[in-house]
Design a protein around this motif. Structure first.
Motif, PDB file in Angstrom:
ATOM      1  N   ASP A  33      -3.506  35.271 -44.340  1.00  0.00           N
ATOM      2  CA  ASP A  33      -3.218  33.847 -43.991  1.00  0.00           C
ATOM      3  C   ASP A  33      -3.099  33.196 -45.215  1.00  0.00           C
ATOM      4  O   ASP A  33      -1.935  32.411 -45.219  1.00  0.00           O
ATOM      5  N   ALA A  34      -3.940  33.316 -46.099  1.00  0.00           N
ATOM      6  CA  ALA A  34      -3.641  32.590 -47.317  1.00  0.00           C
ATOM      7  C   ALA A  34      -2.351  32.836 -48.181  1.00  0.00           C
ATOM      8  O   ALA A  34      -1.721  31.972 -48.680  1.00  0.00           O
ATOM      9  N   ILE A  35      -1.819  34.022 -48.172  1.00  0.00           N
ATOM     10  CA  ILE A  35      -0.879  34.516 -48.863  1.00  0.00           C
ATOM     11  C   ILE A  35       0.312  33.959 -47.895  1.00  0.00           C
ATOM     12  O   ILE A  35       1.278  33.596 -48.439  1.00  0.00           O
ATOM     13  N   ARG A  36       0.520  34.014 -46.497  1.00  0.00           N
ATOM     14  CA  ARG A  36       1.521  33.321 -45.738  1.00  0.00           C
ATOM     15  C   ARG A  36       1.632  32.043 -45.981  1.00  0.00           C
ATOM     16  O   ARG A  36       2.687  31.370 -46.154  1.00  0.00           O
ATOM     17  N   VAL A  37       0.408  31.024 -45.947  1.00  0.00           N
ATOM     18  CA  VAL A  37       0.454  29.705 -46.571  1.00  0.00           C
ATOM     19  C   VAL A  37       1.262  29.371 -47.578  1.00  0.00           C
ATOM     20  O   VAL A  37       1.948  28.695 -47.880  1.00  0.00           O
ATOM     21  N   ALA A  38       0.546  30.270 -48.749  1.00  0.00           N
ATOM     22  CA  ALA A  38       1.259  30.140 -49.993  1.00  0.00           C
ATOM     23  C   ALA A  38       2.675  30.087 -50.255  1.00  0.00           C
ATOM     24  O   ALA A  38       3.687  29.582 -50.605  1.00  0.00           O
ATOM     25  N   ALA A  39       3.286  31.277 -49.321  1.00  0.00           N
ATOM     26  CA  ALA A  39       4.652  31.683 -49.321  1.00  0.00           C
ATOM     27  C   ALA A  39       5.430  30.664 -48.833  1.00  0.00           C
ATOM     28  O   ALA A  39       6.441  30.144 -49.043  1.00  0.00           O
ATOM     29  N   ILE A  40       4.784  30.030 -47.668  1.00  0.00           N
ATOM     30  CA  ILE A  40       5.624  29.007 -46.857  1.00  0.00           C
ATOM     31  C   ILE A  40       5.580  27.730 -47.481  1.00  0.00           C
ATOM     32  O   ILE A  40       6.443  27.013 -47.777  1.00  0.00           O
ATOM     33  N   SER A  41       4.608  27.237 -48.274  1.00  0.00           N
ATOM     34  CA  SER A  41       4.346  26.077 -49.142  1.00  0.00           C
ATOM     35  C   SER A  41       5.294  25.998 -50.356  1.00  0.00           C
ATOM     36  O   SER A  41       5.249  25.244 -51.047  1.00  0.00           O
ATOM     37  N   GLY A  42       5.811  27.040 -50.650  1.00  0.00           N
ATOM     38  CA  GLY A  42       6.394  27.512 -51.811  1.00  0.00           C
ATOM     39  C   GLY A  42       5.646  27.474 -53.332  1.00  0.00           C
ATOM     40  O   GLY A  42       6.122  26.961 -54.242  1.00  0.00           O
ATOM     41  N   GLN A  43       4.439  27.976 -53.171  1.00  0.00           N
ATOM     42  CA  GLN A  43       3.400  27.906 -54.323  1.00  0.00           C
ATOM     43  C   GLN A  43       4.262  28.952 -55.539  1.00  0.00           C
ATOM     44  O   GLN A  43       4.106  28.871 -56.638  1.00  0.00           O
ATOM     45  N   TRP A  44       5.094  29.821 -54.860  1.00  0.00           N
ATOM     46  CA  TRP A  44       5.594  30.841 -55.845  1.00  0.00           C
ATOM     47  C   TRP A  44       6.920  30.239 -56.173  1.00  0.00           C
ATOM     48  O   TRP A  44       7.668  29.713 -55.572  1.00  0.00           O
ATOM     49  N   LEU A  45       7.171  30.362 -57.633  1.00  0.00           N
ATOM     50  CA  LEU A  45       8.354  29.708 -57.777  1.00  0.00           C
ATOM     51  C   LEU A  45       9.576  30.470 -57.665  1.00  0.00           C
ATOM     52  O   LEU A  45      10.584  29.670 -57.376  1.00  0.00           O
ATOM     53  N   ASP A  46       9.601  31.703 -57.304  1.00  0.00           N
ATOM     54  CA  ASP A  46      10.664  32.695 -56.800  1.00  0.00           C
ATOM     55  C   ASP A  46      10.753  32.263 -55.079  1.00  0.00           C
ATOM     56  O   ASP A  46      11.588  32.779 -54.394  1.00  0.00           O
TER      57      ASP A  46
END
Length: 104
Positions: A33-46
């Protein structure tokens, strides 16, 4: 950067038509869930990449590397491929419980 640690079994997938096998761990539950939230919120530069993958930093034992995790429909979590060099360096094999730290 947030770190999440899970212990999960290493498993093998092999195509009926290809000789090579791929090894994975499945990341489910709160860490997924934490990975999903981070991916959706754009925490990754890419951001998210092909197949809905997301970039992560991973550590197993003393081995650390950058890779991607891929959505896993069956568990609702993510698949993390574990390459041969990591399995060899850490002495892990199919069925072993592997402690994985994923950094977002």
């Amino acid at each position: 950067m947030d770190d999440f640690t899970v212990t999960t079994p290493l498993w093998r997938w092999q195509s009926a038509t290809a000789p090579a096998a791929w090894y994975f761990v499945t990341i489910a539950g709160d860490v997924a869930d934490a990975i999903r939230v981070a991916a959706i919120s754009g925490q990754w530069l890419d951001g998210r990449k092909g197949f809905g993958s997301a970039r992560v930093d991973v550590q197993i034992g003393d081995t650390r590397w950058k890779t991607s995790v891929f959505p896993h429909r069956e568990s609702g979590g993510w698949l993390l491929p574990i390459k041969a060099a990591v399995r060899k360096a850490e002495g892990i094999a199919e069925g072993d419980a592997v402690t994985v730290t994923v950094s977002l």
